[in-house]
Scaffold this active site. Structure first.
Site, PDB file in Angstrom:
ATOM      1  N   ARG A 164      70.806  42.345 111.453  1.00  0.00           N
ATOM      2  CA  ARG A 164      72.055  42.858 112.050  1.00  0.00           C
ATOM      3  C   ARG A 164      73.129  43.066 110.973  1.00  0.00           C
ATOM      4  O   ARG A 164      74.306  42.778 111.182  1.00  0.00           O
ATOM      5  CB  ARG A 164      72.600  41.916 113.126  1.00  0.00           C
ATOM      6  CG  ARG A 164      71.704  41.767 114.339  1.00  0.00           C
ATOM      7  CD  ARG A 164      71.573  43.091 115.111  1.00  0.00           C
ATOM      8  NE  ARG A 164      70.936  42.877 116.397  1.00  0.00           N
ATOM      9  CZ  ARG A 164      69.608  42.847 116.595  1.00  0.00           C
ATOM     10  NH1 ARG A 164      68.768  43.018 115.586  1.00  0.00           N
ATOM     11  NH2 ARG A 164      69.120  42.660 117.804  1.00  0.00           N
ATOM     12  N   SER A 238      73.996  41.600 122.687  1.00  0.00           N
ATOM     13  CA  SER A 238      74.082  40.207 122.223  1.00  0.00           C
ATOM     14  C   SER A 238      75.455  39.989 121.605  1.00  0.00           C
ATOM     15  O   SER A 238      75.865  40.746 120.729  1.00  0.00           O
ATOM     16  CB  SER A 238      73.029  39.931 121.149  1.00  0.00           C
ATOM     17  OG  SER A 238      71.739  40.130 121.651  1.00  0.00           O
ATOM     18  N   GLU A 334      78.408  38.957 116.828  1.00  0.00           N
ATOM     19  CA  GLU A 334      77.675  40.126 116.347  1.00  0.00           C
ATOM     20  C   GLU A 334      78.541  41.390 116.381  1.00  0.00           C
ATOM     21  O   GLU A 334      78.601  42.123 115.404  1.00  0.00           O
ATOM     22  CB  GLU A 334      76.409  40.292 117.205  1.00  0.00           C
ATOM     23  CG  GLU A 334      75.258  40.871 116.435  1.00  0.00           C
ATOM     24  CD  GLU A 334      74.503  41.906 117.226  1.00  0.00           C
ATOM     25  OE1 GLU A 334      74.262  42.979 116.670  1.00  0.00           O
ATOM     26  OE2 GLU A 334      74.162  41.649 118.386  1.00  0.00           O
TER      27      GLU A 334
HETATM   28  N1  EPU Z   1      66.790  32.213 126.193  1.00  0.00           N
HETATM   29  C1  EPU Z   1      67.125  31.237 127.105  1.00  0.00           C
HETATM   30  N2  EPU Z   1      68.227  31.435 127.875  1.00  0.00           N
HETATM   31  C2  EPU Z   1      69.000  32.550 127.782  1.00  0.00           C
HETATM   32  C3  EPU Z   1      68.654  33.543 126.834  1.00  0.00           C
HETATM   33  C4  EPU Z   1      67.545  33.353 126.038  1.00  0.00           C
HETATM   34  O1  EPU Z   1      66.465  30.223 127.221  1.00  0.00           O
HETATM   35  O2  EPU Z   1      69.984  32.655 128.518  1.00  0.00           O
HETATM   36  C5  EPU Z   1      65.563  32.047 125.401  1.00  0.00           C
HETATM   37  C6  EPU Z   1      64.481  33.038 125.879  1.00  0.00           C
HETATM   38  O3  EPU Z   1      63.732  32.521 126.927  1.00  0.00           O
HETATM   39  C7  EPU Z   1      63.666  33.231 124.623  1.00  0.00           C
HETATM   40  C8  EPU Z   1      64.692  33.080 123.510  1.00  0.00           C
HETATM   41  O4  EPU Z   1      65.817  32.396 124.043  1.00  0.00           O
HETATM   42  O5  EPU Z   1      62.716  32.231 124.499  1.00  0.00           O
HETATM   43  C9  EPU Z   1      65.113  34.423 122.909  1.00  0.00           C
HETATM   44  O6  EPU Z   1      65.616  35.278 123.935  1.00  0.00           O
HETATM   45  P1  EPU Z   1      65.290  36.852 123.955  1.00  0.00           P
HETATM   46  O7  EPU Z   1      63.841  37.082 123.800  1.00  0.00           O
HETATM   47  O8  EPU Z   1      65.982  37.416 125.136  1.00  0.00           O
HETATM   48  O9  EPU Z   1      65.928  37.408 122.612  1.00  0.00           O
HETATM   49  P2  EPU Z   1      67.296  37.095 121.879  1.00  0.00           P
HETATM   50  O10 EPU Z   1      66.979  36.353 120.629  1.00  0.00           O
HETATM   51  O11 EPU Z   1      68.256  36.451 122.818  1.00  0.00           O
HETATM   52  C10 EPU Z   1      67.243  39.242 120.397  1.00  0.00           C
HETATM   53  C11 EPU Z   1      68.223  40.316 120.020  1.00  0.00           C
HETATM   54  C12 EPU Z   1      68.313  41.356 121.119  1.00  0.00           C
HETATM   55  C13 EPU Z   1      66.930  41.965 121.333  1.00  0.00           C
HETATM   56  C14 EPU Z   1      65.946  40.852 121.685  1.00  0.00           C
HETATM   57  C15 EPU Z   1      64.529  41.365 121.750  1.00  0.00           C
HETATM   58  C16 EPU Z   1      69.854  39.289 118.548  1.00  0.00           C
HETATM   59  C17 EPU Z   1      71.252  38.791 118.374  1.00  0.00           C
HETATM   60  N3  EPU Z   1      69.529  39.731 119.758  1.00  0.00           N
HETATM   61  O12 EPU Z   1      67.797  38.564 121.532  1.00  0.00           O
HETATM   62  O13 EPU Z   1      69.186  42.384 120.669  1.00  0.00           O
HETATM   63  O14 EPU Z   1      66.947  42.946 122.353  1.00  0.00           O
HETATM   64  O15 EPU Z   1      65.979  39.821 120.656  1.00  0.00           O
HETATM   65  O16 EPU Z   1      64.067  41.673 120.466  1.00  0.00           O
HETATM   66  O17 EPU Z   1      69.086  39.296 117.589  1.00  0.00           O
HETATM   67  C18 EPU Z   1      71.457  43.094 120.665  1.00  0.00           C
HETATM   68  O18 EPU Z   1      71.438  42.938 119.438  1.00  0.00           O
HETATM   69  O19 EPU Z   1      72.474  43.508 121.269  1.00  0.00           O
HETATM   70  C19 EPU Z   1      70.266  42.768 121.439  1.00  0.00           C
HETATM   71  C20 EPU Z   1      70.249  42.826 122.767  1.00  0.00           C
END
Ligand code: EPU
Length: 338
Positions: A164, A238, A334
């Site tokens: 990012r 995010s 972010e």
């Molecule tokens: N999780 C929870 N509770 C929540 C949210 C997440 O327990 O409320 C857990 C999920 O179950 C999972 C882990 O945290 O095990 C990661 O969650 P998720 O797969 O939704 O991905 P993320 O790390 O929260 C990142 C990116 C997203 C992208 C997704 C998929 C960042 C800051 N965010 O989210 O990007 O779509 O991975 O690759 O890196 C964005 O940048 O705006 C964005 C949406």
């Protein structure tokens, strides 16, 4: 080149936050940027480059000259034996571009479907999702220098892409306007299916060798199920980056919170799921003023209706404090806070 005064920015940011641009200039070409640079009044004024407004939090009116990037156009630049090189104007919607490449039989961007924002904003934060980052498909971009008015072509090395992150958030912040971006989509196409939720879809459907269109459809369905549509609920995706910590820090946290979601990185450090930590602190679905934490994904802050930027930042700070209090980790926001 169109120069407008007293323009509401509410329709131009996906969080739907109120703010007014004293001066707004619509940019449709490199020549428009050069005209701004050479303009007797605008030339020296501080500038703010606005793409799709999907990664900014507006907390006040904008005294800077806002350059609203509307450079159009999409085309195949070159078909090589090992890749397609495809180009889009910075003002083209990112998802529209992804759909265009697939419709033309040039796969490679399908994991990045439905990310809000424009093509020109995509390199700034090196957008990424479901195992693919922009840098993995990047060829080069054209940008115009806001001091000299000259156009330059920048390749990957200069862009310093990170998680990012890029040179456009640091050395070149406020210094250049991205006008076109080219992508290198490798042949033969290989799907990227390592992300847990994609693996789950494969298991559910029994499709082990999906087409690019199938991956696109899965990614759209996964995003629609847990991320709010900015057209309906204001948000900026995010709100915090996933923090990267040392293996020792991670072990320490696991000692106290064995459930914490974490991903080891190739360099030995560990990325922690910020959404999980915020969720664990009990924030999911909570509201402060008119700003809230999305019910289905705690990493996303939303506008419950009529929120102002300072309310969003108040909520963000409260979340940062409680995550720091419990895990000793400082979450970094972010989106760009203006
Ligand atoms: N999780 C929870 N509770 C929540 C949210 C997440 O327990 O409320 C857990 C999920 O179950 C999972 C882990 O945290 O095990 C990661 O969650 P998720 O797969 O939704 O991905 P993320 O790390 O929260 C990142 C990116 C997203 C992208 C997704 C998929 C960042 C800051 N965010 O989210 O990007 O779509 O991975 O690759 O890196 C964005 O940048 O705006 C964005 C949406």
């Amino acid at each position: 080149m169109q120069i407008e005064s007293g323009v509401s920015l509410k329709p131009f940011n996906t969080f739907h936050l109120p703010a007014v641009a004293h001066t707004l200039v619509r940019i449709a070409s490199d020549a428009d940027v050069t005209r701004v640079v050479d303009h007797p009044k605008l030339g020296r004024a501080p500038k703010f480059v606005l793409g799709g407004g999907s990664n900014i939090i507006l907390t006040r009116d904008m005294p800077q000259v806002v350059l609203k990037i509307e450079v159009p156009g999409m085309r195949l630049v070159e078909e090589r034996a090992d890749a397609w090189v495809v180009e889009a104007g910075a003002g083209v919607g990112w998802h529209e571009f992804v759909a265009y490449t697939l419709a033309n039989g040039w796969p490679g961007l399908e994991n990045l479907a439905l990310i809000p924002g424009t093509v020109g904003a995509a390199p700034v934060q090196n957008i990424g999702a479901y195992g693919v980052e922009l840098k993995d498909r990047f060829d080069s971009l054209d940008a115009v220098d806001l001091v000299t008015g000259r156009s330059v072509t920048l390749h990957s090395g200069v862009c310093a892409f990170g998680y990012r992150d890029s040179v456009f958030k640091h050395l070149l912040a406020g210094r250049s306007v991205i006008t076109r971006v080219r992508f290198c989509l490798p042949k033969p196409w290989q799907p990227v299916l390592g992300y847990l939720e994609l693996e789950r879809r494969m298991a559910e459907t029994g499709i082990t060798a999906p087409s690019a269109q199938q991956v696109f459809d899965w990614v759209c369905a996964i995003r629609r199920a847990k991320l709010p549509d900015p057209a309906l609920i204001g948000n900026a995706g995010s709100f915090f980056k996933n923090p990267v910590v040392t293996i020792e820090q991670c072990r320490d946290i696991i000692g106290r919170d064995p459930e914490i979601v974490h991903y080891p990185l190739p360099d030995g450090s560990v990325k922690l799921a910020a959404g999980w930590m915020i969720d664990a602190c009990g924030w999911k679905g909570k509201t402060v003023g008119n700003a809230g934490v999305y019910e289905k994904q705690a990493l996303v802050l939303v506008n419950r209706g009529g929120a102002i930027g300072s309310e969003v930042m108040l909520l963000a700070r409260a979340i940062q404090e409680s995550v720091y209090g419990r895990f000793g980790i400082r979450l970094e926001s972010e989106p760009v806070v203006v």
